[in-house]
Write an enzyme that holds these catalytic residues in place. Structure first.
Site, mmCIF file in Angstrom:
data_model
loop_
_atom_site.group_PDB
_atom_site.id
_atom_site.type_symbol
_atom_site.label_atom_id
_atom_site.label_comp_id
_atom_site.label_asym_id
_atom_site.label_seq_id
_atom_site.Cartn_x
_atom_site.Cartn_y
_atom_site.Cartn_z
ATOM 1 N N ASN A 8 3.176 32.593 52.652
ATOM 2 C CA ASN A 8 3.878 31.878 53.720
ATOM 3 C C ASN A 8 3.510 30.403 53.594
ATOM 4 O O ASN A 8 2.401 30.005 53.945
ATOM 5 C CB ASN A 8 3.431 32.453 55.085
ATOM 6 C CG ASN A 8 4.026 31.705 56.256
ATOM 7 O OD1 ASN A 8 4.879 30.821 56.075
ATOM 8 N ND2 ASN A 8 3.589 32.041 57.466
ATOM 9 N N LYS A 10 4.667 27.936 55.169
ATOM 10 C CA LYS A 10 4.789 27.227 56.456
ATOM 11 C C LYS A 10 5.549 25.906 56.265
ATOM 12 O O LYS A 10 6.403 25.822 55.383
ATOM 13 C CB LYS A 10 3.403 27.044 57.081
ATOM 14 C CG LYS A 10 2.652 28.388 57.190
ATOM 15 C CD LYS A 10 1.442 28.365 58.047
ATOM 16 C CE LYS A 10 0.806 29.756 58.065
ATOM 17 N NZ LYS A 10 -0.351 29.832 58.947
ATOM 18 N N HIS A 96 5.785 35.449 63.964
ATOM 19 C CA HIS A 96 4.515 34.835 63.554
ATOM 20 C C HIS A 96 3.864 34.190 64.781
ATOM 21 O O HIS A 96 4.553 33.665 65.655
ATOM 22 C CB HIS A 96 4.787 33.790 62.465
ATOM 23 C CG HIS A 96 3.528 33.329 61.801
ATOM 24 N ND1 HIS A 96 2.680 32.416 62.380
ATOM 25 C CD2 HIS A 96 2.952 33.683 60.621
ATOM 26 C CE1 HIS A 96 1.630 32.226 61.589
ATOM 27 N NE2 HIS A 96 1.775 32.986 60.507
ATOM 28 N N GLU A 98 2.542 31.465 65.193
ATOM 29 C CA GLU A 98 2.905 30.057 65.407
ATOM 30 C C GLU A 98 4.272 29.940 66.090
ATOM 31 O O GLU A 98 4.518 29.011 66.848
ATOM 32 C CB GLU A 98 2.843 29.301 64.062
ATOM 33 C CG GLU A 98 1.387 29.098 63.643
ATOM 34 C CD GLU A 98 1.123 29.113 62.151
ATOM 35 O OE1 GLU A 98 2.063 28.968 61.355
ATOM 36 O OE2 GLU A 98 -0.061 29.294 61.782
ATOM 37 N N GLU A 166 -2.220 39.866 61.829
ATOM 38 C CA GLU A 166 -2.773 38.529 61.636
ATOM 39 C C GLU A 166 -3.502 38.103 62.902
ATOM 40 O O GLU A 166 -2.874 37.601 63.844
ATOM 41 C CB GLU A 166 -1.653 37.510 61.365
ATOM 42 C CG GLU A 166 -0.914 37.720 60.078
ATOM 43 C CD GLU A 166 -0.322 36.418 59.547
ATOM 44 O OE1 GLU A 166 -0.510 36.145 58.371
ATOM 45 O OE2 GLU A 166 0.307 35.665 60.322
ATOM 46 N N GLY A 172 -5.935 30.160 59.351
ATOM 47 C CA GLY A 172 -6.293 28.784 59.007
ATOM 48 C C GLY A 172 -7.691 28.359 59.417
ATOM 49 O O GLY A 172 -8.023 27.176 59.370
ATOM 50 N N SER A 210 -6.732 33.647 56.783
ATOM 51 C CA SER A 210 -7.816 33.126 55.929
ATOM 52 C C SER A 210 -8.094 33.989 54.702
ATOM 53 O O SER A 210 -9.249 34.186 54.326
ATOM 54 C CB SER A 210 -9.090 32.914 56.752
ATOM 55 O OG SER A 210 -8.895 31.868 57.677
ATOM 56 N N GLY A 231 -1.428 32.301 53.863
ATOM 57 C CA GLY A 231 -0.934 30.972 54.215
ATOM 58 C C GLY A 231 -1.443 29.943 53.219
ATOM 59 O O GLY A 231 -0.934 29.831 52.101
HETATM 60 P P1 13P Z 1 -3.904 31.272 56.399
HETATM 61 O O1 13P Z 1 -3.952 32.165 55.192
HETATM 62 O O2 13P Z 1 -3.769 29.826 56.062
HETATM 63 O O3 13P Z 1 -5.037 31.572 57.342
HETATM 64 O O4 13P Z 1 -2.549 31.625 57.196
HETATM 65 C C1 13P Z 1 -2.256 32.947 57.448
HETATM 66 C C2 13P Z 1 -0.873 33.045 57.970
HETATM 67 O O5 13P Z 1 -0.576 32.599 59.060
HETATM 68 C C3 13P Z 1 0.133 33.671 57.107
HETATM 69 O O6 13P Z 1 1.297 33.942 57.802
#
Ligand code: 13P
Length: 249
Positions: A8, A10, A96, A98, A166, A172, A210, A231
């Site tokens: 992803n 983003k 997601h 976010e 997640e 992150g 992560s 991510g």
């Molecule tokens: P990270 O791998 O950067 O923690 O993000 C995970 C994520 O939100 C994937 O959709």
């Protein structure tokens, strides 16, 4: 089950960077000497067609990061599942954290998005997970089970979608749940899915939050982990390739 490694991206990068990454993965795939997992890359909307063009004859699929539940209409700034399919997407991330946090998306809209994606022929990747407070107070299993019940339409078939766990506090942050916690939650997800849907145990269940080249193999080796949603690490060619190679199936 063949595992899934999904990147992803983003809201990151430029067109040139997206093309460079996609070309890099294509080259690695062409040189690969071992069986690979399902690989899906999810760039942001403006770069979808360039990435799809680069990967069109490869086994790497492309997905989007969200969609609108309606097929078309006066929805300025939105993109429909039908439009994503039209340009060659195969997958779409839905719900997601976010999107839930910054766009206040709740179960009702998430269910509609999943339904519209499946109806058109895209495979949604539903994201669920608890926040830091819920984790601290030991409510993870309850939250995950509640989200599965409220976010998933009830009449879907197992091969039509994927579910990613997640935890919000892990995204992150460099923090991850313990392997024991991931195993427990993924086991609960499989159980809930198999009691809710005929053949539900066949729905791929992924972990995200992560994921790095260092922890990927340990997580992928856990029972009930059918893949990873990655991510930050998916934006780095060498690291994501290591994550891909950590998959056993
Ligand atoms: P990270 O791998 O950067 O923690 O993000 C995970 C994520 O939100 C994937 O959709």
């Amino acid at each position: 089950m063949q595992q899934y490694i999904i990147g992803n991206w983003k809201m990151n990068g430029t067109k040139a960077e997206a093309q460079k990454l996609a070309t890099g993965f294509l080259n690695r795939i062409q040189e690969a000497t071992r069986p690979l997992p399902h690989i899906v890359l999810c760039p942001s909307y403006p770069y979808l067609t360039s990435v799809i063009e680069i990967l069109k004859h490869s086994p790497i699929d492309v997905g989007a990061q969200d969609c609108h539940p309606e097929k078309s209409g006066a929805f300025t700034g939105d993109v429909s599942a039908a439009q994503l399919l039209d340009v060659g997407c195969k997958y779409v991330i839905i719900g997601h954290s976010e999107r839930r946090r910054y766009h206040h998306e709740g179960s009702a809209i998430i269910r509609r998005k999943i339904e519209s994606a499946i109806k058109i022929g895209l495979r949604p990747i539903l994201c669920i997970g608890e926040n830091a407070e819920e984790h601290k107070t030991g409510r993870t299993l309850h939250i995950v089970s509640q989200q599965l019940a409220s976010d998933l339409p009830s009449d879907q078939k197992p091969h039509e979608f994927l579910v990613a766990y997640e935890p919000l506090w892990a995204i992150g942050s460099g923090q991850t749940p313990s392997l024991k916690e991931v195993e427990e939650i993924m086991g609960l997800m499989k159980y809930e899915l198999s009691t809710r849907l005929l053949g539900g145990a066949l729905i791929p269940t992924l972990y995200g939050g992560s994921v790095t080249a260092e922890n990927a193999a340990d997580i992928l080796n856990l029972p009930h982990v059918d893949g990873l949603l990655v991510g930050g690490a998916s934006l780095k060619l060498d690291e994501f390739w290591e994550v891909i190679n950590a998959s056993e199936r």
